[in-house]
Structure formats: C-alpha cells, structure tokens
Design an enzyme around this catalytic site. Structure first.
Site, PDB file in Angstrom:
ATOM      1  N   PHE A  62       4.310  23.617  17.307  1.00  0.00           N
ATOM      2  CA  PHE A  62       5.335  24.641  17.393  1.00  0.00           C
ATOM      3  C   PHE A  62       6.748  24.077  17.365  1.00  0.00           C
ATOM      4  O   PHE A  62       7.692  24.782  17.643  1.00  0.00           O
ATOM      5  CB  PHE A  62       5.142  25.471  18.665  1.00  0.00           C
ATOM      6  CG  PHE A  62       3.832  26.174  18.707  1.00  0.00           C
ATOM      7  CD1 PHE A  62       3.661  27.377  18.061  1.00  0.00           C
ATOM      8  CD2 PHE A  62       2.756  25.612  19.382  1.00  0.00           C
ATOM      9  CE1 PHE A  62       2.444  28.025  18.096  1.00  0.00           C
ATOM     10  CE2 PHE A  62       1.550  26.253  19.428  1.00  0.00           C
ATOM     11  CZ  PHE A  62       1.369  27.463  18.786  1.00  0.00           C
ATOM     12  N   ASP A  82      -1.757  24.412  30.746  1.00  0.00           N
ATOM     13  CA  ASP A  82      -2.112  23.349  29.794  1.00  0.00           C
ATOM     14  C   ASP A  82      -1.782  21.975  30.383  1.00  0.00           C
ATOM     15  O   ASP A  82      -1.002  21.201  29.811  1.00  0.00           O
ATOM     16  CB  ASP A  82      -1.373  23.558  28.474  1.00  0.00           C
ATOM     17  CG  ASP A  82      -1.980  22.721  27.343  1.00  0.00           C
ATOM     18  OD1 ASP A  82      -3.122  22.245  27.504  1.00  0.00           O
ATOM     19  OD2 ASP A  82      -1.306  22.533  26.314  1.00  0.00           O
TER      20      ASP A  82
END
Length: 613
Positions: free
Chosen positions: A312, A426
């Site tokens: 990203f 995460d």
C-alpha cells in the site's frame, strides 16, 4: 424613607485583628526563644538573650553571643576579650574581667577601652564610670595618685597605674597614655598598687538591654538614661507598619486594583473567539506537522533513498532541515477525502510512548498522501531474527528479552493508554522497529480499527493480519469476537518466533511451526533443556520464559489469554514463578513461516483503512 446604614463591626473587627497580629509579631521579638539553656564553667545558666557560638541558629541573639574556651565563658566587647564571672538575669547585669587581668598578676589589659565606644553602645552600658588607666613615663612620678608597675618598669621607662575617672591630668614630666580598663567603684582615695590589682581582678559590671535592640530610639536610650519598656517599642513599630500599609494601599495598591478591574472588565466584555477557530488552534498543538508535497520532495531529496516497498505504499528515507532523520511513507492510490484522512492522523499523532513509533508529520495535498515517521536505524525485528545481522550486532538473549518487554509495553499502551482503544491486528516481526539502541517501536498501528474503550469486543468485516500470527477468531466468527485478545495471540506467536529463531537445535528445519510448538510444549512439561548452545544458566532461562508467556498468549479461547498488562508482568517476573499453560495446540491451524521480505523496514498502514483510501 429610612436609609439603612452599614454596620461598622466588620471593618472594626478586621482592623483590630490586624493590629493584634502585628503587635503579636513584634512582641515575639522580645520573648525568649524555645531553646534549651547552655552552660560553661562557673556560669551554669546561659539563657536568652545570650547564646554560645555552639548553640543552634535561632537560639538567643547574635549581638549577645558568648564563647566557651577552656571551660571559661568569654565575652568579646569592642574588640576586647573578657571573662564572664557572673550573669544576673534579674538585674540584667553581668560581671566581666579583662582577659589579661583575671589572674590578678601584674600585666597590661588585653585591649584598651574607648570611652566613646562604650558610651554609644546600643546593647551594653557601664554601671560605673570608674576606670583604671595605664601610663608610661620617662621619669619617675612623685604623685601618690599614680602607682608604679614594677613588673613592666625598667630600661629607662616607668609604667604607672591610676585608679580614677577616665580623665588624665596633672601628669609630671614626659608621660603618655597606654591603656584603660573599666573598674568597679570603690570609695578609697589613692588605693595602693595591690588594691588596684584586686579591683581589676574583680572586674566591672555591664548592664544589657533588649529594648534598645533594633529600636529607632537606640541612639539615645542609654545616653539619656531613659529606658523604653517593650510595649512602647512594639506600639511604635506597629504604628509605623500600619502607616506604611495605609500609604502603600492608597497610593499604590488602590490604583493597581482599579486598573486591574478595568482590564478584567474589558477582557470579559470582549467578543469571544469563534469555537471553530479555537478548536483548530488546539489541534495545531496536538496534531503532527502538516507538510506540503513540495516539502516532502525536499525532505526525501526527490525520493532518492528507497527503504522498502509494500502493498500500500513505498517508504523513503529523508532528513528534516534540522538534520533529524525520518522515514516518509507515500501511500498508493488514496481514495478517502482530505477531512477523513486528517481526522485519522490527528488520532495517531496524539499517541506518544517510548515503544511506539512517533508520527511526526503528514502530507495531504491533492492526490498525494504521505506519513512522516521517526527513522529507525536498525530496521525491523525480522532482520534481527531471520538474517545474520544478529551476529554482527552481537544481540544476546538479555537484549531479546528487553525487545520483547518493550514491544509488550507498546501494545499495552495502544490497548489502554490512549483516549481510544486501538486494535493493532497485525503484530509480527516486520512491524517491530529498532532504533540506534535496539529499543523496540511498534509500527503499522496507524489508521487501525478503533473502538470505544468501555466496550470489550469489536466485529470487523475484513480480515486483517498475517498468516502465522493471526488469531483464530479473526478467521472464523464461530471461534469468538475480535478483541484486544487477538493482538495478545499475535504477540504470543511473536515471542515463540523470537525463541525459535535463536535456537538452532529445536527442530528449526521442520516445515511446520506446529511441530516446533509441540516440541517446545513437551520440553516445558518435562522441564527439559531447550538444547541451546553457548548459553549460561541465566541466559537459558530467557527463551524458556519467552516460550511460557508465548504459550499463554496463544490459547484457543480469547478469555484464557492474559491481557497485555498481565503479559508485561509475566515478562518482568522470575521464570520459576510462571506456570505452564494448557496445551494450546487443540485447533487445526497451520502456522507457516513468514518469508523474509525487503518490505520489513517499512512502516505499514492498516490494510482495512488503506483499502478505503
């Protein structure tokens, strides 16, 4: 109509209280301090106002200070030195004798007394004005008022002593004045030399007065022979203080008060600042700095030094004008509007903790979105675990434990140290960065899913995380709701990863992490050695602790996992105090290894939010 008059009682009462306080404060100066009495030799009581040099500060008055030498009480009076023979507190008198004349031997005084100095003294005065004078002549005197000092006379000079007042007259021949000492008065005309020695050995009387101390009348309180009682000095000082207060209040405080009232009235009647402007001003202090896209280009030197590439965005190394190194992440394909992006950034920017990466600034200009973080010189934890870089830096088990503890504190702060509870979702070695001193910093929490702190669980529609570290409830809702315990599970896998990657004999060549977990659990049950090489007994306890805490964190049921606060306590505790958890391998989840990637140094942004950008 009868007009009501205000009662003067409050003003009168206030004025009386003020006079009482001031009078009490002034009178306190004339009250002996609460100190224990002293003694020295024959003087058994040394009390206020007198004090010894060895007394504590505040006991007695310094102008009435005495000393104790060779068990003798000494008074230093106008540079002279005198033995104190007696102190009478009833009469305010003390009997003193010259230091050299106390033994009654033939000698000159220690110091000649000046009549003018004694007369103008503000604390002592002579009870008698009789002096014994010493003169030196080159010829013999035939006057019976002068007695020869045989011990000093000789070599063509003669010393004489005269008992009389301080006026020396009718001297025969070339004579000169030598010294003078006060002496007690005795009605004897022309006393003999032996009588004079006895009189000088007897000493003389001094009268002290506290009332004249620090008094405006001190200049003439002794000269005139008038004594002012304590209440007179107190009244005089009180009157002076009240007069000063009146003058200060009328000509200084009153104008200041009026001026201050006018300013206050002006400020309160001024138009209030718009609420939105106040909000923006507060946000400027709490938010990270906003940079333009041209600033980002200058900071990264036109994106010259690329640190990593992620799904990203791309991370570049940069430098601010003050020389501070930063990491700039350029977000790819942003889709959210400027207002939403800034709102999210303002939340992240208010998070400041030593184990969390600091968001220093951002850019939101047109289609460009960028985040500016502090630069981590030692990269991410995965480089320390998956490469030989650990050998270069010689990072031992103790340092790995500190890295694990710091990471736990950072995640704990995200869960409970902010105004909102932040779910990371995460946690993995790539998202734990290390600074110059290998202090861990949790990254990639920015723009994560937020939920109110008073709620225990949050549901998400998009699964976020990395295979091998993701909690089971994030894969299937049947296994429970997503909560902060999901981060605890990921951190437990991180601890096991840290312990396993540093253990070359723990079946590390197996393709399944599940085999490693089973191997670790069996060894912990049997309290067997984890087969570590070149480690001390103290160091061997660290991987065992990491495995124990890690197994607690990866329990299948979220309710069985400890909170991050408890995890921090367990990592700080002694390994012998930790209990073995239940077997956590009762669910079918394969845990595959995370391949090493060059994106491990980048600062990742939340998948779920970035996908909406």
């Amino acid at each position: 109509m009868i007009r009501r008059q205000e009662s003067p009682v409050p003003s009168t009462t206030l004025f009386s209280v003020l006079i009482f306080i001031l009078s009490t404060e002034v009178e306190a100066r004339f009250i002996p301090h609460g100190c224990s009495r002293s003694s020295c030799g024959d003087i058994e009581i040394i009390d206020y106002p007198f004090r010894l040099k060895t007394d504590p500060p505040g006991c007695g008055e310094t102008v009435f200070q005495l000393s104790c030498e060779n068990n003798k009480t000494i008074l230093e009076f106008h540079s002279g030195k005198y033995y104190v023979k007696q102190i009478s507190y009833d009469d305010n008198r003390l009997r003193v004798v010259d230091f050299n004349l106390a033994s009654g031997s033939c000698s000159l005084p220690y110091k000649s007394v000046s009549v003018d100095e004694v007369r103008d003294d503000h604390h002592y005065r002579l009870v008698s004005n009789t002096y014994t004078s010493f003169i030196k002549c080159s010829n013999n005197l035939s006057d019976q008022a002068y007695r020869l000092l045989p011990c000093l006379s000789g070599n063509g000079s003669s010393f004489y002593v005269s008992y009389d007042n301080y006026i020396i007259s009718n001297l025969q021949g070339p004579c000169s004045f030598i010294s003078r000492v006060p002496t007690v008065y005795q009605t004897v005309l022309f006393p003999s030399f032996d009588s004079i020695l006895q009189l000088m050995q007897t000493g003389f009387d001094l009268e002290w007065s506290i009332e004249c101390w620090d008094s405006s009348f001190s200049y003439d309180c002794y000269k005139s022979g008038n004594y002012h009682p304590p209440w007179f000095a107190a009244f005089s000082m009180t009157w002076n203080v009240l007069s000063a207060i009146y003058l200060v209040g009328r000509f200084i405080l009153a104008p200041i008060g009026i001026f201050g009232f006018l300013i206050h009235k002006y400020m309160t009647t001024k138009k209030a600042i718009d609420n939105e402007q106040r909000f923006l001003r507060r946000q400027q202090h709490s938010m990270p700095r906003r940079y333009s896209y041209s600033d980002i280009i200058a900071i990264t030197n036109n994106f010259e030094n690329k640190l990593g590439q992620g799904g990203f965005g791309t991370v570049y190394k940069g430098q601010l004008r003050d020389g501070f190194s930063v990491a700039v992440k350029m977000l790819d394909n942003p889709k959210c509007n400027d207002e939403d992006f800034i709102n999210e950034v303002s939340i992240i920017g208010r998070i400041h903790q030593v184990n969390i990466v600091w968001l220093m600034g951002f850019c939101s200009e047109g289609c460009h979105r960028a985040l500016v973080f502090e630069y981590m010189a030692n990269g991410s934890l995965d480089k320390l675990l998956f490469s030989r870089e650990a050998e270069r830096h010689l990072v031992g088990w103790e340092k790995l434990l500190q890295i694990a503890l710091g990471t736990a504190r950072g995640i704990e702060h995200l869960h409970g140290g902010c105004n909102v509870c932040i779910l990371h979702s995460d946690i993995k070695p790539q998202n734990v960065l290390l600074d110059n001193n290998f202090i861990p910093k949790v990254s990639d929490f920015g723009l994560s899913k937020f939920y109110p702190e008073e709620k225990d669980f949050v549901s998400i529609s998009t699964t976020r995380g990395t295979i091998g570290y993701i909690a089971p409830e994030m894969i299937s809702r049947n296994l429970g709701a997503v909560s902060c315990k999901s981060d605890v599970y990921s951190f437990g896998m991180l601890l096991l990863e840290m312990a396993g990657r540093r253990n070359s004999n723990s079946k590390g060549n197996c393709s399944s992490e599940l085999y490693f977990l089973s191997w670790v659990y069996d060894h912990l049950i049997e309290r067997a050695d984890l087969q570590l090489e070149n480690v001390t007994e103290i160091e061997a306890a660290i991987p065992r602790k990491l495995c124990l805490v890690g197994l607690w964190c990866i329990q299948k049921a979220a309710s069985d996992r400890p909170s991050m606060t408890k995890v921090v306590e367990m990592l700080e505790a002694n390994v012998d105090d930790l209990q073995l958890p239940p077997n956590a391998l009762s669910f079918p989840q394969s845990i595959s290894k995370e391949p090493q990637s060059d994106s491990s140094t980048e600062l990742l942004i939340s998948d779920t939010v970035e996908q909406s950008l």
